[in-house]
Design an enzyme around this catalytic site. Structure first.
Site, short mmCIF file in Angstrom:
data_model
loop_
_atom_site.label_atom_id
_atom_site.label_comp_id
_atom_site.label_asym_id
_atom_site.label_seq_id
_atom_site.Cartn_x
_atom_site.Cartn_y
_atom_site.Cartn_z
N ASP A 226 -31.75 3.27 -45.20
CA ASP A 226 -31.80 2.90 -43.75
C ASP A 226 -31.46 3.93 -42.99
O ASP A 226 -31.02 5.19 -43.50
CB ASP A 226 -30.53 1.66 -43.65
CG ASP A 226 -30.82 0.80 -42.56
OD1 ASP A 226 -31.68 1.23 -41.72
OD2 ASP A 226 -30.34 -0.22 -42.73
N GLU B 150 -31.67 -4.86 -32.62
CA GLU B 150 -32.55 -5.05 -31.34
C GLU B 150 -32.62 -6.44 -31.14
O GLU B 150 -32.66 -7.03 -29.83
CB GLU B 150 -33.89 -4.00 -31.46
CG GLU B 150 -34.36 -4.11 -30.11
CD GLU B 150 -35.36 -2.89 -30.02
OE1 GLU B 150 -36.33 -2.87 -30.77
OE2 GLU B 150 -35.19 -2.08 -29.16
N ASN C 185 -36.54 -1.28 -54.21
CA ASN C 185 -36.32 0.26 -53.96
C ASN C 185 -35.02 0.82 -54.69
O ASN C 185 -34.89 1.83 -54.76
CB ASN C 185 -36.19 0.37 -52.34
CG ASN C 185 -34.99 -0.52 -52.03
OD1 ASN C 185 -34.87 -1.53 -52.08
ND2 ASN C 185 -34.19 0.24 -51.14
N ARG D 151 -31.20 7.53 -45.46
CA ARG D 151 -32.83 7.61 -45.48
C ARG D 151 -33.27 8.10 -46.72
O ARG D 151 -34.06 9.19 -46.64
CB ARG D 151 -33.00 8.63 -44.39
CG ARG D 151 -33.62 8.01 -43.06
CD ARG D 151 -34.63 7.07 -43.36
NE ARG D 151 -35.02 6.04 -42.39
CZ ARG D 151 -35.87 5.10 -42.31
NH1 ARG D 151 -35.78 4.32 -43.62
NH2 ARG D 151 -36.27 4.34 -41.12
N PHE E 60 -37.58 6.22 -28.77
CA PHE E 60 -36.59 6.94 -29.38
C PHE E 60 -36.79 7.89 -30.58
O PHE E 60 -37.93 7.74 -31.14
CB PHE E 60 -35.63 5.89 -29.99
CG PHE E 60 -35.96 5.55 -31.56
CD1 PHE E 60 -36.73 4.53 -31.85
CD2 PHE E 60 -34.93 6.08 -32.54
CE1 PHE E 60 -36.99 4.28 -33.06
CE2 PHE E 60 -35.16 5.67 -33.60
CZ PHE E 60 -36.36 4.82 -33.94
N ASP F 67 -26.58 0.31 -52.90
CA ASP F 67 -27.43 0.09 -51.85
C ASP F 67 -26.72 -0.47 -50.56
O ASP F 67 -25.66 -1.01 -50.78
CB ASP F 67 -28.51 -0.99 -52.08
CG ASP F 67 -29.59 -1.10 -51.13
OD1 ASP F 67 -29.84 -0.18 -50.34
OD2 ASP F 67 -30.09 -2.26 -51.16
#
Length: 1317
Positions: free
Chosen positions: A672, A492, A841, A812, A533, A390
């Protein structure tokens, strides 16, 4: 447990507040069960599982035979005691493991939840929640089941969740209820709610939900934005209500968790096969001896019927042979004693404790030690070929920092001196002195940027203004001046925090405004539009109007797309910024470009009309919006670029580098975004700018994915042909769309035929081509493309393409896709896989892999609970594999080899004796010796070797990663090694029987009495056996401890003590019927001829072993032999100074000898906020969310090692070839076909017999790892180590490379050239 399974669902119907209606569908309750047993089922199920082991069934069968007196020569207790012991130990271990599963399940099932029952909120345990219930969640609570969000305390039915347990992302996600239910915030109103949901059946798709709500004669579409999934945590939301749609095992979290699989090592599987073979061998011996019995009874025994009659059940020689067969099966069963399995479990337990006690795998920061959560997989840690990791929380800390920036052509951040070396950092800037709103945790070191802000440079001000306005961050002011930013992506948030510290503070927002504080002055901008976006746009923009009325578009995004939309006057600035971006990207930083555009009122009005029309469109809305965005985002003015560092965990690049040198392939499987994963790939040096090409597979259809994979293979071959023109013909036929041979990327050699007429069309390339390919390329594939690539007709294409690449990153991907990728490699590559992760996950991936490792990090403990091993830092993985794993594999292999040897040597004596005792099933040894041989006399020495043995110290295991490869190739214990062991055991048994038999048959005592009696022969043979196997284990032991000495010599002493005790008068007087041979041991061992016989047998048994090992060490030393010899020489010739400087740097480096294309441009990477979620900008402008309570390593060359390991690796994967197609083998041919990429040695000088005293450059990381340079037929003083170019750190022990095939004597060691310990 035995409840009838309901039929599979086609759709799910759920009616709120109506349990009676919902129960008729037999939906699963919210109780989860990950355990395997309960009190009732434990004993039968566990025994059933244990008797699936072939050996346990075998011993149960023998026990039944021993209970039959007519055929049993041994007492039943010799089998039942060890069998019960083994079953008990395993049962206790299984029960303990399952107890902790029960404990974890109970902890989760007994969590409290508020359920609306009869209009009143009542506390209920999670396990009692049912489908159709309405439950209330409060801030920071876990979501109990998959819920349809009905209402929230936040405006417009919004709530904020953290999904780290599902997808590994710690950033906030937004969910929103339907407008028709968002006002049902009161329990009384919710109690009257009787809506019915019709939706899809339970599935594992985390990002999709499709359903419809029927209420008050209306229907409302439902999507994933309306769902709260089990495992999420409610954040910054006071409370919310939800309707349970899926519960317990039907939830998406549990659907993705995978089943708990019983894991068995490859050695276990091999042992099961070998036990069957041994049983077959045992049957053959029994048949031979039974036939002998039949012949003897017919021809000889019939003559003695008068005084040696058959036992009553036996009336003919055939029945006697039948009984003799079963008697010999019992006698010879010790070829596989049950103590083998007891010893294996004890050794594994010891290895597990070594892992738990390893202080170097202890993290003091989190106070977490490494933990071996299973004891059955330790030796498999020494055979791993593929690691699936991961990203978030495993490779990274998930902490973003604003590191550098480029503004108007000026670079700010860490400053380099003239020589290119990083200057020593000064203290971080103190922002609090002039900015009371600064974040105290923010660190920046370049004073010049702060000065530029304070003197008022317009470009710098505008740059930080963009960062403070162009985002979707939410702000919460807990107290005056204490701002908390809630960002959908950590990067961000880092950009907004940077702007905040440099004086441009984002304070708050409303649906139509953004309020900032610019250098102490409050400014409110009108927010006209957010251009959201997506992964195709790779940018986001905002259009704002400042208080003076000027309208301006601010944009940030990937430089590759933003530079195309700049005004032509930015050409010079763009070139300068591009250079800065390349520099930042080379440092592994996440980069993005920043630009703006001034808009007139007319331009805005005209465009906003088209924008509103596209926004309200019912068909092709996304395409129309994208066209509108594209229209306005043109002719922008470049401001600069930012560089953000996603902090890696400590030691990640070094760990990946060392594991790569050990031929372990690392794949990153992450939920991600692609850009984020790619940047981390660069940061941890999985991806480098020196790679020939990085292939990105991003197709949305089966055809496009297949085409992209095909093009990737063609580009690989094209590049290979360009680099190796002479091998062009060899590679033909491999670039087809789906024509593959076996073994691609695994170092395999295929059936390559130079004659194309003889070559079938689907051909894998030769191993040399594959090896060169595997070091130059990388593959990046997205989740939607992976879904197509994993289909049955394309999975082999994907696997072969991926295995030909040095690095593979899957972005993803869902938790189930992670497991499918692992399963694909397990199924087709037949390699040992390891999965490592830290979140829920990753659970399915961890359970699917042969070995699962959990990181005890920031994302809960689900991964740890599902794992086989756990620790807190990724860097500990190299120690787990290269030290503990390699040692465990080595120890287990040596243990098994010795164990089979000593038991065949022990048992086969009975076989030879059968020919001399009339095949009567008489044993050579007494039954006490047979019982104690494996339990007392030989058990402890082999246990000590299996637990403590080492071939090289732990430091050398890490310094020489190539030492790991024998485990991957399964060289130390396989069918060939097994047959060698039993051959040695049979040889030993022949010597131990016939030498005493030949000597004692003619020997006499000093008084003339013959020594040829049964008990003298038994004592002599048994004593010789114990001494021989003790000497053998002393030879096999590579690492002596006090425990080894005590056990080996103590076992010998114990044997003689028990032997004399059993033949003593004391036991005879107490048990006269059990101990018949009074004084036999004293009499036998008092004869010099007996000791001479024992000594002769020992020498004949051991001498060939010693000769073989000396010859093997002399003619074909293994790498571990060379390392040990090097260590001995270093200890004798320790030089305290002057060694490290000769290994790295210097004048021996050939200039221009570089691999790949160094410094290639165009590798800029944008890591900006593609980790946050599309559509969040639309929520902002709708007004519905207005409250929100390194180490730089040298590029690794492709592998061109001519070591014996690589030769075996090629042979392992090679298909059978005809004689004319067999490539030349041997050291010389291998070496001649592999020209080192950089070397300054003169081959002509070598051929002429001149000393090779010129510096030789280690031409690949393998050579660095092997620490030896080829110098055949030269003396030690004639070779010296060259200089390793761009060495990331000094590899200890870089001496000369020893060619085993060409070394006439013991491995020569070069003059010391490395840094010592």
């Amino acid at each position: 447990m035995f409840r009838k399974r309901p039929p599979p669902e086609e759709e799910r119907r759920v009616r709120a507040n109506d349990r009676e209606y919902n129960e008729k569908f037999q939906y699963a309750s919210n109780c989860i069960m990950t355990s395997k047993y309960n009190i009732i089922t434990f004993l039968p199920v566990n025994l059933f599982e244990q008797f699936q082991e072939v050996a346990n069934t075998y011993f149960l069968f023998l026990l039944i035979l021993q209970l039959i007196p007519q055929i049993s020569s041994l007492s039943w207790f010799t089998t039942i005691v060890p069998l019960v012991l083994v079953l008990s130990i395993t049962a206790v271990k299984d029960a303990t493991d399952d107890y902790f599963r029960h404990k974890s399940d109970n902890q989760v099932n007994n969590r409290q939840s508020q359920v609306l029952i009869g209009g009143i909120l009542q506390k209920e345990k999670w396990m009692n929640v049912r489908v159709g219930d309405i439950i209330k969640l409060e801030n920071n609570q876990f979501v109990a089941a998959d819920l349809l969000l009905l209402s929230s305390s936040e405006p417009h039915g919004l709530c904020y969740i953290e999904t780290a347990e599902l997808d590994g992302e710690t950033n906030m996600k937004v969910r929103q209820s339907l407008s028709v239910t968002s006002e049902l915030g009161d329990p009384n109103n919710l109690a009257q709610f009787d809506g019915e949901v019709v939706c899809e059946p339970p599935n594992n798709k985390l990002d999709r939900f499709c359903g419809t709500l029927y209420w008050k004669d209306c229907k409302y579409p439902l999507s994933n934005q309306n769902m709260l999934l089990r495992g999420c945590v409610l954040r910054n939301t006071e409370s919310c209500y939800g309707l349970v749609i899926f519960a317990g095992p039907d939830t998406k979290l549990m659907q993705n968790s995978g089943r708990t699989k019983f894991k068995r090592t490859s050695i276990d599987r091999l042992m099961n096969t070998l036990v069957l073979w041994i049983f077959g061998f045992l049957v053959c011996m029994g048949v031979i001896l039974a036939l002998g019995n039949a012949v003897w009874e017919k021809e000889v025994g019939a003559l003695f019927q008068s005084f040696l009659p058959w036992d009553p059940p036996v009336d003919n020689f055939l029945f006697s042979a039948f009984l003799s067969f079963w008697s010999y099966v019992i006698i010879l069963n010790t070829v596989v004693p049950i103590s083998l399995y007891v010893s294996v479990e004890v050794i594994r337990l010891g290895h597990s404790y070594f892992i738990n006690w390893d202080r170097r795998m202890f993290c003091s920061r989190s106070n977490t030690a490494a933990e071996a959560r299973t004891t059955t997989l330790n030796e498999e840690l020494g055979q791993v070929e593929y690691i699936f990791s991961d990203k978030t929380g495993t490779l990274t800390q998930n902490i973003m920092t604003f590191n550098k920036c480029s503004i108007n052509g000026h670079a700010y951040g860490e400053v380099m001196n003239i020589l290119g070396a990083q200057q020593k950092r000064v203290q971080p800037l103190d922002f609090s002195a002039w900015n009371p709103l600064a974040d105290r945790d923010f660190c920046f070191y370049d004073q010049s940027l702060l000065e530029a802000v304070m003197v008022g440079e317009p470009a710098v001000h505008e740059f930080f203004r963009v960062l403070s306005l162009c985002h979707t961050v939410m702000s919460e002011e807990k107290s005056e001046g204490e701002l908390v930013y809630k960002a959908q992506s950590p990067d961000e948030g880092a950009l907004v925090t940077a702007a905040r510290n440099f004086g441009f503070v984002f304070r708050s927002r409303t649906p139509g405004t953004v309020t900032t504080q610019e250098l102490g002055k409050a400014v409110t901008y009108t927010l006209l539009a957010i251009l959201d976006f997506n992964n195709i746009r790779k940018r986001m923009s905002v259009i704002v109007k400042n208080p003076e009325g000027r309208i301006r578009l601010y944009c940030k995004g990937a430089d590759t797309v933003l530079f195309e939309r700049l005004h032509s006057c930015n050409h010079d600035l763009m070139n300068i910024t591009s250079d800065h971006l390349n520099e930042y990207a080379g440092d592994g930083l996440r980069t993005l470009a920043v630009a703006y555009r001034d808009l007139s009122e007319e331009q805005w009005e005209e465009w906003s009309e088209r924008f509103r029309g596209a926004d309200k469109a019912t068909d092709c809305r996304d395409d129309r919006l994208a066209a509108a965005y594209e229209e306005i985002e043109q002719d922008m003015m470049l401001l600069g670029a930012t560089a953000i560092e996603d902090k890696l965990q400590e030691g990640v690049p070094e760990t990946i580098a060392i594991l790569s040198l050990a031929n372990i392939k690392i794949w990153v499987l992450t939920g991600d975004k692609q850009e984020t994963a790619v940047n981390i790939g660069y940061s941890c040096k999985m991806l480098t700018d020196d790679m020939t090409e990085i292939f990105i597979v991003n197709g949305h259809t089966v055809q496009s994915v297949r085409e992209e994979l095909r093009k990737a293979r063609e580009r690989m071959l094209e590049s290979t042909r360009t680099r190796d023109g002479g091998k062009e013909a060899e590679a033909q036929g491999w670039g087809g769309a789906c024509a593959f041979g076996n073994g691609c990327g695994g170092g395999a050699a295929a059936n390559w035929m130079p004659d194309e007429s003889k070559c079938p069309p689907p051909q894998a390339p030769p191993s040399s081509i594959l090896e060169s390919i595997s070091g130059e390329f990388a593959l990046i594939i997205s989740g939607h493309s992976l879904a197509h690539a994993l289909e049955a007709d394309m999975e082999r294409e994907f696997l072969e393409t991926a295995c030909a690449c040095r690095a593979v990153i899957c972005c993803r991907v869902t938790p189930l896709q992670k497991a499918l990728v692992v399963e694909l490699v397990k199924r087709h590559k037949k390699a040992v896989t390891l999965a490592i992760g830290d979140g829920a996950n990753d659970v399915s991936m961890i359970k699917t892999a042969h070995i699962g490792v959990g990181i005890s990090g920031q994302e809960g403990i689900q991964a740890v609970l599902a794992s086989d091993y756990s620790f807190s830092q990724f860097r500990f993985l190299q120690r787990l594999l290269l030290v503990h794993g390699r040692w465990s594999y080595l120890r287990m292999c040596r243990f098994l080899c010795y164990f089979f040897y000593k038991n065949f040597a022990f048992t086969m004596v009975h076989f030879w004796f059968g020919f001399f005792c009339g095949f009567s099933a008489q044993t050579v040894y007494d039954q006490y010796f047979i019982t104690l041989y494996n339990i007392v006399y030989t058990s402890l020495p082999v246990l000590a070797m299996g637990i403590f043995d080492q071939d090289v110290p732990e430091q050398r295991s890490l310094e020489y990663p190539k030492l790991y490869e024998p485990g991957q190739l399964n060289l130390l214990f396989n069918k060939r090694e097994f047959f060698i062991c039993i051959a040695q055991g049979i040889y030993t048994s022949v010597v131990l029987f016939f030498i005493p038999y030949g000597v004692l048959s003619h020997a006499t005592q000093s008084n003339g009495v013959p020594l040829a009696d049964y008990q003298t022969f038994a004592v002599t043979t048994a004593t010789a056996l114990v001494i021989v196997v003790s000497v053998q284990i002393a030879l096999d032991t590579g690492y002596w401890t006090a425990i080894n000495h005590f056990f080996i010599w103590g076992s010998l002493g114990t044997y003689f003590t028990i032997l004399f005790a059993m033949h003593s008068s004391i036991l005879f007087n107490i048990f006269p019927k059990q101990f018949h041979f009074l004084g036999s041991a004293h009499n036998t061992l008092g004869q010099p001829v007996v000791w001479l016989t024992i000594a002769l047998a020992t020498v004949i048994c051991i001498a060939p072993v010693l000769a073989f090992r000396f010859l093997k060490l002399d003619l074909k030393p293994q790498l571990s032999d060379t390392v040990r010899y090097t260590q001995l020489v270093l200890q004798k010739k320790r030089k305290p100074a002057g060694r490290a400087g000769r290994g790295v740097g210097g004048t021996g480096v050939a200039s221009g000898s570089t691999l790949g294309r160094l410094g290639r441009g165009g590798s800029r990477r944008s890591g900006y906020a593609f980790a946050h979620q599309e559509g969040f900008g639309e929520l902002i402008t709708s007004g519905k969310n207005m409250r929100l309570s390194s180490l730089a390593l040298a590029t690794f060359a492709s592998r061109h090692s001519s070591s014996w390991i690589d030769t075996l690796r090629r042979k392992k994967h090679a298909n059978s070839t005809s004689a004319q197609n067999t490539p030349p083998t041997g050291e010389d041919s291998t070496a001649s076909s592999q020209a080192p990429p950089f070397s300054t040695s003169s081959s002509a000088a070598d051929e002429a017999g001149q000393p090779c005293n010129e510096p030789v450059l280690a031409h690949s990381p393998d050579d660095i790892a092997l620490s030896v340079i080829r110098c055949p037929e030269r003396e030690v003083g004639e070779c010296s180590t060259g200089n390793v170019q761009e060495a990331p750190f000094v590899w200890k022990g870089t001496g000369t490379r020893i060619s085993g095939a060409s070394s006439p004597g013991p491995p020569p060691i070069a003059e010391e050239t490395s840094s010592g310990e």
